[in-house]
Design an enzyme around this catalytic site. Structure first.
Site, PDB file in Angstrom:
ATOM      1  N   TYR A 155      42.878  39.618  39.189  1.00 13.20           N
ATOM      2  CA  TYR A 155      41.796  40.530  39.591  1.00 13.20           C
ATOM      3  C   TYR A 155      41.324  40.150  41.012  1.00 13.20           C
ATOM      4  O   TYR A 155      40.886  40.989  41.786  1.00 13.20           O
ATOM      5  CB  TYR A 155      40.661  40.518  38.569  1.00 13.20           C
ATOM      6  CG  TYR A 155      39.739  41.715  38.679  1.00 13.20           C
ATOM      7  CD1 TYR A 155      40.220  43.010  38.523  1.00 13.20           C
ATOM      8  CD2 TYR A 155      38.379  41.542  38.936  1.00 13.20           C
ATOM      9  CE1 TYR A 155      39.379  44.104  38.631  1.00 13.20           C
ATOM     10  CE2 TYR A 155      37.528  42.626  39.031  1.00 13.20           C
ATOM     11  CZ  TYR A 155      38.029  43.902  38.886  1.00 13.20           C
ATOM     12  OH  TYR A 155      37.183  44.983  38.995  1.00 13.20           O
ATOM     13  N   LYS A 162      33.238  42.931  42.842  1.00 13.66           N
ATOM     14  CA  LYS A 162      32.347  43.292  41.720  1.00 13.66           C
ATOM     15  C   LYS A 162      31.148  42.342  41.645  1.00 13.66           C
ATOM     16  O   LYS A 162      30.043  42.768  41.274  1.00 13.66           O
ATOM     17  CB  LYS A 162      33.112  43.303  40.393  1.00 13.66           C
ATOM     18  CG  LYS A 162      34.133  44.445  40.253  1.00 13.66           C
ATOM     19  CD  LYS A 162      33.532  45.841  40.400  1.00 13.66           C
ATOM     20  CE  LYS A 162      34.514  46.930  39.958  1.00 13.66           C
ATOM     21  NZ  LYS A 162      34.000  48.282  40.274  1.00 13.66           N
TER      22      LYS A 162
END
Ligand code: 0WE
Length: 255
Positions: A155, A162
Protein backbone atom coordinates in the site's frame (compact mmCIF):
# COMPACT_ATOMS: atom_id res chain seq x y z
CA UNK A 1 -36.40 10.74 3.54
CA UNK A 2 -33.39 11.53 5.73
CA UNK A 3 -31.81 13.96 3.23
CA UNK A 4 -34.90 15.70 1.79
CA UNK A 5 -34.04 19.20 0.54
CA UNK A 6 -30.29 18.59 0.82
CA UNK A 7 -27.79 19.18 -1.99
CA UNK A 8 -24.74 16.97 -2.37
CA UNK A 9 -21.58 16.99 -4.47
CA UNK A 10 -19.87 13.67 -5.23
CA UNK A 11 -16.24 13.28 -6.32
CA UNK A 12 -14.96 9.84 -7.34
CA UNK A 13 -17.53 7.96 -9.39
CA UNK A 14 -15.70 5.97 -12.10
CA UNK A 15 -18.23 3.19 -12.69
CA UNK A 16 -21.09 1.25 -11.05
CA UNK A 17 -18.70 -0.50 -8.65
CA UNK A 18 -17.28 2.74 -7.24
CA UNK A 19 -17.74 3.30 -3.51
CA UNK A 20 -18.73 6.88 -4.45
CA UNK A 21 -21.61 5.47 -6.51
CA UNK A 22 -22.86 3.33 -3.60
CA UNK A 23 -22.86 6.35 -1.28
CA UNK A 24 -24.41 8.62 -3.92
CA UNK A 25 -27.26 6.13 -4.46
CA UNK A 26 -27.94 6.03 -0.71
CA UNK A 27 -27.96 9.84 -0.57
CA UNK A 28 -30.29 10.08 -3.59
CA UNK A 29 -32.65 7.40 -2.23
CA UNK A 30 -33.09 9.56 0.89
CA UNK A 31 -34.05 12.61 -1.16
CA UNK A 32 -30.79 14.48 -1.80
CA UNK A 33 -30.28 16.37 -5.08
CA UNK A 34 -26.79 15.54 -6.33
CA UNK A 35 -24.00 16.81 -8.54
CA UNK A 36 -21.22 14.57 -9.79
CA UNK A 37 -17.74 15.30 -11.05
CA UNK A 38 -15.78 13.07 -13.40
CA UNK A 39 -12.04 12.87 -13.91
CA UNK A 40 -11.16 13.03 -17.61
CA UNK A 41 -13.29 12.63 -20.74
CA UNK A 42 -12.98 8.84 -20.68
CA UNK A 43 -15.10 8.68 -17.50
CA UNK A 44 -17.73 11.24 -18.56
CA UNK A 45 -20.00 8.72 -20.33
CA UNK A 46 -19.83 6.26 -17.40
CA UNK A 47 -21.09 8.93 -15.02
CA UNK A 48 -23.72 10.19 -17.50
CA UNK A 49 -25.11 6.67 -17.96
CA UNK A 50 -25.22 5.95 -14.23
CA UNK A 51 -26.87 9.25 -13.35
CA UNK A 52 -29.44 9.05 -16.19
CA UNK A 53 -32.00 7.57 -13.77
CA UNK A 54 -31.78 10.61 -11.46
CA UNK A 55 -33.77 13.80 -11.95
CA UNK A 56 -32.99 16.51 -14.53
CA UNK A 57 -31.59 18.74 -11.76
CA UNK A 58 -28.59 16.38 -11.43
CA UNK A 59 -25.37 18.13 -12.48
CA UNK A 60 -22.37 16.46 -14.12
CA UNK A 61 -19.16 18.48 -14.15
CA UNK A 62 -15.55 17.79 -15.13
CA UNK A 63 -12.95 18.05 -12.36
CA UNK A 64 -9.31 17.11 -12.03
CA UNK A 65 -8.78 17.71 -8.30
CA UNK A 66 -5.15 18.71 -8.89
CA UNK A 67 -6.32 21.79 -10.85
CA UNK A 68 -7.44 24.79 -8.74
CA UNK A 69 -9.24 26.38 -11.74
CA UNK A 70 -11.34 23.23 -12.32
CA UNK A 71 -12.25 23.05 -8.62
CA UNK A 72 -13.26 26.73 -8.68
CA UNK A 73 -15.44 26.16 -11.75
CA UNK A 74 -17.22 23.23 -10.09
CA UNK A 75 -18.14 25.27 -7.02
CA UNK A 76 -19.13 28.32 -9.09
CA UNK A 77 -21.57 26.07 -10.96
CA UNK A 78 -22.88 24.56 -7.70
CA UNK A 79 -23.49 28.09 -6.40
CA UNK A 80 -25.38 29.03 -9.57
CA UNK A 81 -27.47 25.84 -9.88
CA UNK A 82 -28.03 24.78 -6.25
CA UNK A 83 -27.50 28.07 -4.40
CA UNK A 84 -26.15 26.10 -1.42
CA UNK A 85 -24.46 22.83 -0.52
CA UNK A 86 -25.07 20.39 2.35
CA UNK A 87 -23.03 17.27 1.55
CA UNK A 88 -19.67 16.57 -0.05
CA UNK A 89 -18.16 13.16 -0.77
CA UNK A 90 -14.43 12.83 -1.45
CA UNK A 91 -13.74 9.34 -2.82
CA UNK A 92 -10.62 10.08 -4.82
CA UNK A 93 -7.13 8.58 -4.63
CA UNK A 94 -4.19 7.96 -6.92
CA UNK A 95 -0.59 6.92 -6.65
CA UNK A 96 1.56 5.96 -9.66
CA UNK A 97 1.30 2.19 -10.08
CA UNK A 98 5.06 1.70 -9.72
CA UNK A 99 4.84 3.17 -6.19
CA UNK A 100 2.34 0.43 -5.21
CA UNK A 101 4.48 -2.39 -6.55
CA UNK A 102 8.01 -2.04 -5.20
CA UNK A 103 9.30 -1.15 -1.73
CA UNK A 104 8.12 2.00 0.07
CA UNK A 105 11.74 3.05 0.58
CA UNK A 106 12.03 3.46 -3.20
CA UNK A 107 9.13 5.95 -3.47
CA UNK A 108 10.22 8.79 -5.75
CA UNK A 109 9.72 12.45 -4.82
CA UNK A 110 7.36 12.75 -7.80
CA UNK A 111 5.23 9.72 -6.83
CA UNK A 112 5.03 10.98 -3.22
CA UNK A 113 3.96 14.42 -4.43
CA UNK A 114 1.29 13.02 -6.79
CA UNK A 115 -0.16 10.62 -4.21
CA UNK A 116 -0.41 13.28 -1.50
CA UNK A 117 -1.74 15.93 -3.89
CA UNK A 118 -4.49 13.80 -5.47
CA UNK A 119 -5.42 11.76 -2.39
CA UNK A 120 -5.02 14.16 0.56
CA UNK A 121 -4.54 17.83 -0.37
CA UNK A 122 -7.60 17.64 -2.61
CA UNK A 123 -9.82 17.20 0.48
CA UNK A 124 -8.49 20.48 1.89
CA UNK A 125 -9.01 22.30 -1.43
CA UNK A 126 -12.56 20.95 -1.82
CA UNK A 127 -13.49 21.71 1.80
CA UNK A 128 -12.26 25.31 1.45
CA UNK A 129 -14.45 25.88 -1.61
CA UNK A 130 -17.44 23.99 -0.16
CA UNK A 131 -17.54 25.81 3.18
CA UNK A 132 -18.94 29.16 1.91
CA UNK A 133 -21.80 27.25 0.21
CA UNK A 134 -22.66 25.22 3.31
CA UNK A 135 -24.99 27.92 4.62
CA UNK A 136 -26.84 25.63 7.06
CA UNK A 137 -23.81 23.60 8.09
CA UNK A 138 -22.90 20.44 6.26
CA UNK A 139 -21.28 17.05 6.18
CA UNK A 140 -18.01 16.27 4.38
CA UNK A 141 -17.12 12.58 4.00
CA UNK A 142 -13.80 11.13 2.82
CA UNK A 143 -12.71 7.55 2.20
CA UNK A 144 -9.73 6.03 3.98
CA UNK A 145 -8.10 2.66 4.52
CA UNK A 146 -6.35 0.87 7.39
CA UNK A 147 -3.00 1.22 5.59
CA UNK A 148 -3.05 4.77 7.03
CA UNK A 149 -2.53 3.30 10.53
CA UNK A 150 -0.60 0.06 10.03
CA UNK A 151 1.73 -1.29 7.39
CA UNK A 152 -0.15 -3.10 4.63
CA UNK A 153 2.50 -4.49 2.27
CA UNK A 154 2.49 -2.67 -1.11
CA UNK A 155 0.00 0.00 0.00
CA UNK A 156 3.16 2.08 0.48
CA UNK A 157 2.81 5.80 -0.31
CA UNK A 158 -1.00 5.47 -0.34
CA UNK A 159 -0.74 4.64 3.39
CA UNK A 160 1.13 7.89 3.93
CA UNK A 161 -1.45 9.75 1.82
CA UNK A 162 -4.37 8.24 3.80
CA UNK A 163 -2.60 9.16 7.08
CA UNK A 164 -2.46 12.74 5.75
CA UNK A 165 -6.13 12.51 4.75
CA UNK A 166 -7.15 11.35 8.24
CA UNK A 167 -5.10 14.08 9.95
CA UNK A 168 -6.53 16.65 7.50
CA UNK A 169 -10.02 15.42 8.45
CA UNK A 170 -9.31 16.34 12.08
CA UNK A 171 -7.87 19.80 11.29
CA UNK A 172 -10.74 20.55 8.90
CA UNK A 173 -13.25 19.39 11.51
CA UNK A 174 -11.71 21.90 13.94
CA UNK A 175 -11.66 24.80 11.45
CA UNK A 176 -15.14 24.21 10.04
CA UNK A 177 -16.87 23.22 13.28
CA UNK A 178 -17.75 26.86 13.92
CA UNK A 179 -19.80 26.75 10.69
CA UNK A 180 -21.58 23.55 11.78
CA UNK A 181 -19.71 21.65 9.08
CA UNK A 182 -18.76 18.11 10.10
CA UNK A 183 -15.81 16.32 8.49
CA UNK A 184 -15.37 12.54 8.82
CA UNK A 185 -13.76 9.59 7.05
CA UNK A 186 -14.99 6.08 6.43
CA UNK A 187 -12.14 3.58 6.64
CA UNK A 188 -13.44 0.80 4.42
CA UNK A 189 -12.29 -2.79 4.28
CA UNK A 190 -11.14 -3.86 0.81
CA UNK A 191 -13.76 -3.65 -1.96
CA UNK A 192 -13.36 -4.90 -5.51
CA UNK A 193 -13.50 -1.59 -7.40
CA UNK A 194 -11.62 -0.15 -10.37
CA UNK A 195 -9.01 1.18 -7.90
CA UNK A 196 -8.35 -2.39 -6.70
CA UNK A 197 -8.18 -3.92 -10.18
CA UNK A 198 -4.80 -5.31 -11.04
CA UNK A 199 -3.43 -4.94 -7.51
CA UNK A 200 -1.34 -8.07 -7.01
CA UNK A 201 -2.75 -10.29 -4.25
CA UNK A 202 -6.07 -8.44 -3.92
CA UNK A 203 -8.03 -11.72 -4.07
CA UNK A 204 -5.89 -13.12 -1.25
CA UNK A 205 -6.49 -9.94 0.74
CA UNK A 206 -10.29 -10.40 0.46
CA UNK A 207 -9.85 -14.00 1.67
CA UNK A 208 -7.62 -12.85 4.55
CA UNK A 209 -10.35 -10.47 5.72
CA UNK A 210 -12.95 -13.24 5.52
CA UNK A 211 -10.74 -15.44 7.69
CA UNK A 212 -9.70 -12.82 10.27
CA UNK A 213 -12.42 -10.16 10.56
CA UNK A 214 -14.85 -10.78 13.47
CA UNK A 215 -17.76 -10.88 11.00
CA UNK A 216 -15.88 -13.36 8.74
CA UNK A 217 -16.80 -11.61 5.51
CA UNK A 218 -15.98 -8.50 3.50
CA UNK A 219 -17.84 -5.20 3.62
CA UNK A 220 -20.25 -4.60 0.71
CA UNK A 221 -20.59 -1.43 -1.33
CA UNK A 222 -24.23 -1.16 -0.12
CA UNK A 223 -23.00 -1.15 3.49
CA UNK A 224 -20.56 1.64 2.70
CA UNK A 225 -23.51 3.48 1.15
CA UNK A 226 -25.40 3.10 4.42
CA UNK A 227 -22.39 4.34 6.44
CA UNK A 228 -22.06 7.35 4.11
CA UNK A 229 -25.77 8.01 4.56
CA UNK A 230 -25.43 7.88 8.35
CA UNK A 231 -22.54 10.38 8.34
CA UNK A 232 -24.56 12.69 6.08
CA UNK A 233 -27.67 12.47 8.25
CA UNK A 234 -28.65 14.22 11.49
CA UNK A 235 -28.05 10.89 13.27
CA UNK A 236 -24.36 11.84 13.08
CA UNK A 237 -24.94 15.47 14.15
CA UNK A 238 -22.43 15.20 17.03
CA UNK A 239 -19.82 13.20 15.10
CA UNK A 240 -16.92 15.10 13.54
CA UNK A 241 -13.21 14.59 12.95
CA UNK A 242 -13.67 10.82 13.15
CA UNK A 243 -12.48 7.84 11.18
CA UNK A 244 -15.35 5.32 11.18
CA UNK A 245 -14.25 1.75 10.38
CA UNK A 246 -16.59 -0.12 8.06
CA UNK A 247 -14.42 -3.21 7.79
CA UNK A 248 -16.39 -6.04 9.44
CA UNK A 249 -14.31 -5.41 12.59
CA UNK A 250 -10.95 -6.35 11.03
CA UNK A 251 -9.21 -3.36 12.63
CA UNK A 252 -9.85 -4.45 16.29
CA UNK A 253 -7.79 -7.64 15.95
CA UNK A 254 -4.26 -7.96 17.31
CA UNK A 255 -3.75 -11.38 15.81
O1 0WE B 1 -6.84 3.17 -1.67
C1 0WE B 1 -6.85 2.14 -2.30
C2 0WE B 1 -6.31 2.10 -3.73
C3 0WE B 1 -6.12 3.44 -4.34
C4 0WE B 1 -5.27 3.41 -5.59
C5 0WE B 1 -5.32 2.41 -6.52
C6 0WE B 1 -4.53 2.47 -7.67
C7 0WE B 1 -4.49 1.38 -8.69
C8 0WE B 1 -4.09 1.90 -10.05
C9 0WE B 1 -4.41 4.48 -5.79
N1 0WE B 1 -3.63 4.56 -6.89
C10 0WE B 1 -3.68 3.59 -7.83
N2 0WE B 1 -2.89 3.72 -8.91
C11 0WE B 1 -3.00 2.92 -10.02
O2 0WE B 1 -2.22 3.04 -10.97
N3 0WE B 1 -7.32 0.99 -1.70
C12 0WE B 1 -7.73 1.02 -0.32
C13 0WE B 1 -7.36 -0.32 -2.39
C14 0WE B 1 -6.07 -1.01 -2.18
O3 0WE B 1 -5.00 -0.74 -2.95
C15 0WE B 1 -3.94 -1.49 -2.48
C16 0WE B 1 -4.36 -2.26 -1.40
C17 0WE B 1 -5.73 -1.95 -1.19
C18 0WE B 1 -6.61 -2.50 -0.13
C19 0WE B 1 -2.62 -1.55 -2.92
C20 0WE B 1 -1.74 -2.39 -2.29
C21 0WE B 1 -2.15 -3.17 -1.22
C22 0WE B 1 -3.46 -3.11 -0.76
Amino acid sequence: MLLAGKHGLVFGVANKRSIAWAIAQAWAREGATLAFTYQGERLRENVEDLVAAFGKDTLILPCDVTKDEEIEQVFAQIGKSFGKLDLLLHSVAFAPRTALEGAFVDTSREAFKIALDVSAYSLVALARQAAPLMLNGGSIVGMSYYGARKVVPHYNVMGVAKAALEASTRYLAYDLGTKKIRVNCISAGPVNTLAARGIAGFGEMLKHYEEHAPLHRNVTAEELGATGLFLASDGAAAITGQVIYADCGYQIMGM
